[in-house]
Design a protein around this motif. Structure first.
Motif, PDB file in Angstrom:
ATOM      1  N   ASN A 115      -6.800 -25.054   3.011  1.00 54.34           N
ATOM      2  CA  ASN A 115      -8.248 -24.863   3.149  1.00 54.34           C
ATOM      3  C   ASN A 115      -8.742 -23.588   2.476  1.00 54.34           C
ATOM      4  N   GLY A 116      -7.866 -22.900   1.743  1.00 60.99           N
ATOM      5  CA  GLY A 116      -8.288 -21.721   0.994  1.00 60.99           C
ATOM      6  C   GLY A 116      -8.132 -20.417   1.713  1.00 60.99           C
ATOM      7  N   THR A 117      -7.765 -20.426   3.013  1.00 63.74           N
ATOM      8  CA  THR A 117      -7.482 -19.166   3.695  1.00 63.74           C
ATOM      9  C   THR A 117      -6.127 -18.638   3.228  1.00 63.74           C
ATOM     10  N   LEU A 118      -5.871 -17.379   3.497  1.00 59.08           N
ATOM     11  CA  LEU A 118      -4.689 -16.708   2.948  1.00 59.08           C
ATOM     12  C   LEU A 118      -3.811 -16.144   4.063  1.00 59.08           C
ATOM     13  N   TYR A 119      -2.512 -16.231   3.847  1.00 55.67           N
ATOM     14  CA  TYR A 119      -1.548 -15.627   4.761  1.00 55.67           C
ATOM     15  C   TYR A 119      -1.059 -14.305   4.192  1.00 55.67           C
ATOM     16  N   ASP A 120      -0.637 -13.408   5.073  1.00 60.96           N
ATOM     17  CA  ASP A 120      -0.149 -12.104   4.632  1.00 60.96           C
ATOM     18  C   ASP A 120       1.282 -12.164   4.126  1.00 60.96           C
ATOM     19  N   THR A 121       2.018 -13.199   4.500  1.00 63.54           N
ATOM     20  CA  THR A 121       3.390 -13.356   4.026  1.00 63.54           C
ATOM     21  C   THR A 121       3.518 -14.685   3.300  1.00 63.54           C
ATOM     22  N   ALA A 122       4.521 -14.760   2.433  1.00 61.92           N
ATOM     23  CA  ALA A 122       4.732 -15.975   1.649  1.00 61.92           C
ATOM     24  C   ALA A 122       5.294 -17.093   2.525  1.00 61.92           C
ATOM     25  N   ASP A 123       5.143 -18.320   2.035  1.00 59.33           N
ATOM     26  CA  ASP A 123       5.626 -19.465   2.800  1.00 59.33           C
ATOM     27  C   ASP A 123       7.146 -19.504   2.896  1.00 59.33           C
ATOM     28  N   ASP A 124       7.826 -18.737   2.047  1.00 60.09           N
ATOM     29  CA  ASP A 124       9.286 -18.700   2.111  1.00 60.09           C
ATOM     30  C   ASP A 124       9.805 -17.344   2.617  1.00 60.09           C
ATOM     31  N   ALA A 125       8.928 -16.558   3.238  1.00 57.00           N
ATOM     32  CA  ALA A 125       9.336 -15.258   3.784  1.00 57.00           C
ATOM     33  C   ALA A 125      10.073 -15.443   5.103  1.00 57.00           C
ATOM     34  N   GLU A 126      10.692 -14.362   5.579  1.00 59.88           N
ATOM     35  CA  GLU A 126      11.378 -14.384   6.870  1.00 59.88           C
ATOM     36  C   GLU A 126      10.417 -14.845   7.964  1.00 59.88           C
ATOM     37  N   ALA A 127      10.859 -15.796   8.776  1.00 57.57           N
ATOM     38  CA  ALA A 127      10.020 -16.317   9.851  1.00 57.57           C
ATOM     39  C   ALA A 127      10.019 -15.343  11.021  1.00 57.57           C
ATOM     40  N   ARG A 157       3.170 -16.166  11.845  1.00 62.48           N
ATOM     41  CA  ARG A 157       2.931 -15.833  10.448  1.00 62.48           C
ATOM     42  C   ARG A 157       1.621 -15.052  10.379  1.00 62.48           C
ATOM     43  N   PRO A 158       1.674 -13.781  10.001  1.00 57.37           N
ATOM     44  CA  PRO A 158       0.455 -12.953  10.067  1.00 57.37           C
ATOM     45  C   PRO A 158      -0.606 -13.414   9.074  1.00 57.37           C
ATOM     46  N   GLN A 159      -1.839 -13.334   9.529  1.00 55.16           N
ATOM     47  CA  GLN A 159      -2.987 -13.766   8.731  1.00 55.16           C
ATOM     48  C   GLN A 159      -4.203 -12.987   9.222  1.00 55.16           C
ATOM     49  N   ASP A 160      -4.617 -11.977   8.447  1.00 56.63           N
ATOM     50  CA  ASP A 160      -5.705 -11.105   8.895  1.00 56.63           C
ATOM     51  C   ASP A 160      -6.603 -10.765   7.711  1.00 56.63           C
ATOM     52  N   ASP A 162      13.730   6.174  -5.559  1.00 54.38           N
ATOM     53  CA  ASP A 162      14.547   6.715  -6.650  1.00 54.38           C
ATOM     54  C   ASP A 162      14.819   5.675  -7.726  1.00 54.38           C
ATOM     55  N   GLY A 163      13.836   4.811  -7.974  1.00 56.69           N
ATOM     56  CA  GLY A 163      13.969   3.827  -9.034  1.00 56.69           C
ATOM     57  C   GLY A 163      14.754   2.587  -8.668  1.00 56.69           C
ATOM     58  N   VAL A 164      15.132   2.436  -7.409  1.00 54.55           N
ATOM     59  CA  VAL A 164      15.896   1.274  -6.952  1.00 54.55           C
ATOM     60  C   VAL A 164      15.041   0.482  -5.970  1.00 54.55           C
ATOM     61  N   ALA A 165      14.873  -0.802  -6.249  1.00 54.84           N
ATOM     62  CA  ALA A 165      14.036  -1.632  -5.387  1.00 54.84           C
ATOM     63  C   ALA A 165      14.678  -1.824  -4.027  1.00 54.84           C
ATOM     64  N   GLY A 166      13.842  -1.849  -2.986  1.00 54.80           N
ATOM     65  CA  GLY A 166      14.317  -2.186  -1.661  1.00 54.80           C
ATOM     66  C   GLY A 166      14.564  -3.679  -1.547  1.00 54.80           C
ATOM     67  N   SER A 167      14.983  -4.100  -0.373  1.00 57.87           N
ATOM     68  CA  SER A 167      15.334  -5.511  -0.180  1.00 57.87           C
ATOM     69  C   SER A 167      14.207  -6.332   0.427  1.00 57.87           C
ATOM     70  N   HIS A 168      13.078  -5.695   0.751  1.00 60.71           N
ATOM     71  CA  HIS A 168      12.034  -6.392   1.487  1.00 60.71           C
ATOM     72  C   HIS A 168      11.010  -7.018   0.540  1.00 60.71           C
ATOM     73  N   ALA A 169      10.651  -8.252   0.835  1.00 61.87           N
ATOM     74  CA  ALA A 169       9.731  -8.996  -0.013  1.00 61.87           C
ATOM     75  C   ALA A 169       8.327  -8.413   0.059  1.00 61.87           C
ATOM     76  N   GLY A 170       7.629  -8.480  -1.053  1.00 61.12           N
ATOM     77  CA  GLY A 170       6.237  -8.061  -1.072  1.00 61.12           C
ATOM     78  C   GLY A 170       5.380  -8.967  -0.205  1.00 61.12           C
ATOM     79  N   VAL A 171       4.321  -8.393   0.343  1.00 64.13           N
ATOM     80  CA  VAL A 171       3.350  -9.151   1.120  1.00 64.13           C
ATOM     81  C   VAL A 171       2.090  -9.340   0.276  1.00 64.13           C
ATOM     82  N   LEU A 172       1.118 -10.038   0.818  1.00 59.19           N
ATOM     83  CA  LEU A 172      -0.066 -10.405   0.039  1.00 59.19           C
ATOM     84  C   LEU A 172      -0.743  -9.196  -0.582  1.00 59.19           C
ATOM     85  N   GLU A 173      -0.869  -8.100   0.165  1.00 61.19           N
ATOM     86  CA  GLU A 173      -1.560  -6.938  -0.383  1.00 61.19           C
ATOM     87  C   GLU A 173      -0.821  -6.376  -1.593  1.00 61.19           C
TER      88      GLU A 173
END
Length: 696
Positions: free
Chosen positions: A524-536, A540-543, A473-484
């Motif tokens: 090394n150029g690989t990517l994580y699905d969550t940011a380095d400052d996201a909830e631990a 740390r997912p990486q797929d 409804d036009g209001v952002a949730g509280s959860h951080a975006g992930v890589l996708e």
């Protein structure tokens, strides 16, 4: 009395707000409560349009005695997997490792330290088919927690250690000093070997890959179309065409209202699992538009436009974004009991056809759509198909019959809609609608894409170029975006810029991709699905593997590559090349699970080509050159269009690709480039088309 979920914004969590189970949302407070009481945590993960999630909710979570047992012996935590894909990914990895399978609802039992120790998916209310009942599972876990707590702790600790020690399936190459080395980008041999693997899996009779159930292979189809464009491979195009036609004629496609169901339970695309997901329809809309672009197929044109119209008509929210999903289940028409049945909104019996159309037209419609007395679904109902290649009714009659059936269907109880706006999936929809609108001269679709992009900037994006995953409804949730989220939104913005010529979308994409480089990328150029400052979490997912949507990893590679083509940025291109190193290993082994990576690889191998169109925006010749460029099948091609330079000192262009480009003999012109090195400019659309059709 409502539980704690009543204050959440996720429609899935709100579906459980009236349960007698005393649910908690995922939060530190829930685990603090488990520690205070000395009880384990039940983690239940699902999503709003999940059929078996609804079944388990009705059977167990709405059952008073079951809820009472849960409330006494557990802290129960409910998670929307679409809102928290990071939590879902971490615990699904544990479920799959322990049981060899996964799915939703996902049922995991945790220690108060969030360590998993027992796993499952759907559990029935009574034992059946070798499965224990949910109550039996709860009682067994309670006994183990009470009588063998130390053993449970050891199991949980071992599982967490095993997860933390896991490396990526493809392996990270090491350098001479033993540290991680930068993966090498793929070569021309890698997509060729992947194509051979797909050929072995291809169902030459029914289209698609593998057996039942069959999911729409949207990313694989995109790879095949790009591979054919780059190499001229007839086999790639044949597999793409056959699969697209089989799906479009099958029950998985809504023959009345457009749009695709989630998957087909059979191998022939006849009987779908009826939920409709935004991401499937965005990806498939784009695929069918690209198939039309490559072949001129009338069927592909119709399906692309009908799917785009479905998205705007059925999925668009009041704020201009796109909702996540439509449920599979709805109330049975005319039943009056309120009972919800999967597919009730979509299926037809011969009697229902006669009621709407009359005897003569009903007979024609039954033959045309494959409706029989026996039915293809439950209780004699049929899923509408187009089983024959020959049209059984003339075009005017088909249109009339479809309109009348669609109007009658509108009177049925509708499936529920999850109005949650997911950033990543809206990025996919923006790209699909912008391109489909441009190809078929539908400015309303381009405007719908622009409106969704505006919503993402206004609501999901903060001043630090960080994204929120969802809004409602036009209001952002509280959860951080992930890589996708970052990758798919950037992809959508870049596609929108190519269609509209508005360079601001390239700027916004650059901000998001800079966040990817800073917060999601390993040395090394690989990517994580969550940011380095996201909830631990416990891991740390990486797929890198693609599933129902492009993985964040491969989507980021594609967006980084396109952004580099617009701007000439070496760091972004180098990051894309490093990310694509995964394709070298997974492409030949599991091409269906790295298909978006293979599609991006095709763009990398082709350049990608860059087209700068310069001319007054209202000049017909500018529009013709722009359209010619957009209709090119060159893999991953990027297009920038803008006004010619005025010659003013210090003048800035919106998109670097346009810098230094001028008119040719005072006429609008197009420049075809690779890595910002360009062929001679042309003012002739035919010449431009020839420059863009050369294969690498």
């Amino acid at each position: 009395m409502p539980n704690r979920l009543a204050h959440e914004t996720s429609p899935y969590l709100l579906q459980h707000a009236e349960n007698p189970v005393d649910w908690w949302p995922w939060s530190p407070e829930a685990f603090d409560e488990a520690r205070r009481r000395g009880v384990p945590v039940l983690l239940s993960v699902g999503y709003s349009s999940c059929h078996w999630c609804h079944v388990m909710a009705h059977e167990s979570f709405e059952d008073g005695p079951t809820a009472g047992f849960l409330n006494e012996h557990f802290v129960s935590v409910k998670v929307d997997r679409e809102e928290r894909p990071d939590i879902d990914a971490v615990y699904m990895e544990a479920v799959q490792a322990a049981t060899g399978q996964g799915g939703w609802p996902m049922t995991v039992f945790l220690t108060p330290e969030a360590e998993p120790f027992y796993f499952g998916t759907y559990f029935p209310p009574a034992p059946k088919h070798g499965m224990p009942s949910f109550r039996q599972v709860l009682e067994g876990v309670k006994v183990a927690w009470t009588d063998r707590r130390e053993e449970v702790g050891e199991v949980a600790g071992r599982i967490v250690r095993d997860l933390s020690e896991r490396t990526l399936a493809f392996g990270v190459p090491t350098s001479e000093d033993g540290g991680p080395a930068a993966p090498q980008p793929p070569t021309v041999e890698d997509p060729h070997r992947a194509l051979m693997g797909l050929t072995r899996d291809f169902d030459a009779v029914r289209g698609g890959f593998g057996g039942a159930p069959k999911f729409p292979p949207s990313m694989t189809l995109e790879f095949l179309l790009r591979h054919q464009a780059r190499t001229g491979s007839a086999a790639a195009l044949q597999m793409a065409e056959a699969t697209c036609e089989a799906m479009a004629r099958g029950g998985i496609y809504d023959q009345l209202g457009g749009g695709f169901a989630r998957y087909s339970v059979d191998a022939s695309w006849v009987v779908p699992h009826f939920e409709k997901m935004l991401y499937d329809n965005a990806l498939l809309c784009r695929v069918y538009a690209h198939l039309w672009r490559a072949t001129g197929s009338e069927l592909a044109r119709r399906v692309a436009l009908e799917t785009a119209d479905f998205l705007v008509r059925e999925m668009r929210t009041e704020q201009g974004g796109f909702a996540s999903a439509l449920d599979a289940d709805s109330a049975v028409p005319g039943d009056g009991s309120g009972k919800h049945v999967e597919g009730a909104y979509y299926v037809w019996t011969p009697a229902q056809l006669r009621e709407v159309l009359g005897e003569q037209d009903a007979a024609l419609a039954a033959a045309h759509f494959g409706v029989t007395e026996d039915g293809t679904f439950e209780e004699g109902a049929s899923v509408l198909q187009l089983p024959d290649t020959e049209q059984l009714m003339e075009a005017g009659k088909i249109a009339s019959v479809r309109a009348r059936l669609l109007a009658a269907r509108e009177e049925r109880p509708r499936p529920g809609r999850d109005d949650k706006v997911v950033a990543a999936w809206n990025g996919l929809a923006i790209a699909a609608l912008a391109e489909t609108g441009a190809y078929f001269d539908r400015p309303d679709l381009v405007q719908a894409a622009t409106d969704a992009a505006d919503l993402l900037v206004r609501t999901h994006m903060d001043w630090h170029a960080r994204l929120f995953r969802t809004s409602l409804d036009g209001v952002a949730g509280s959860h951080a975006g992930v890589l996708e989220d970052y990758a798919d939104v950037a992809e959508g913005f870049l596609a929108l810029s190519g269609v509209t010529g508005e360079g601001v979308w390239v700027d916004f994409a650059g901000l998001l991709l800079d966040t990817v480089l800073v917060h999601f990328t390993a040395p090394n150029g690989t990517l994580y699905d969550t940011a380095d400052d996201a909830e631990a979490l416990i891991r740390r997912p990486q797929d890198p593997t693609d599933n129902a949507t492009p993985s964040g990893w491969t989507a980021a590679a594609g967006a980084l590559l396109s952004y580099a083509a617009y701007t000439g940025s070496s760091p972004h291109r180098e990051a894309a090349e490093r990310a694509l190193g995964v394709v070298r290993v997974l492409g030949p082994k599991a091409p269906r699970f790295i298909s978006w990576g293979l599609a991006v690889t095709e763009a990398l191998l082709d350049g990608p080509r860059e087209v700068a169109v310069v001319g007054p925006h209202d000049h017909p010749a500018t529009g013709e050159l722009h359209r010619t460029a957009l209709l090119s099948t060159a893999p991953g091609l990027v297009v920038a269009v803008g006004e010619p330079p005025s010659g003013a000192e210090g003048e800035q262009v919106e998109v670097p690709l346009l810098a230094g480009r001028s008119l040719v003999d005072a006429r609008p012109a197009a420049y075809v480039c690779r890595h910002f090195t360009c062929d001679a400019p042309t003012a002739d659309p035919k010449t431009l088309e020839e420059q863009l059709t050369g294969q690498q």
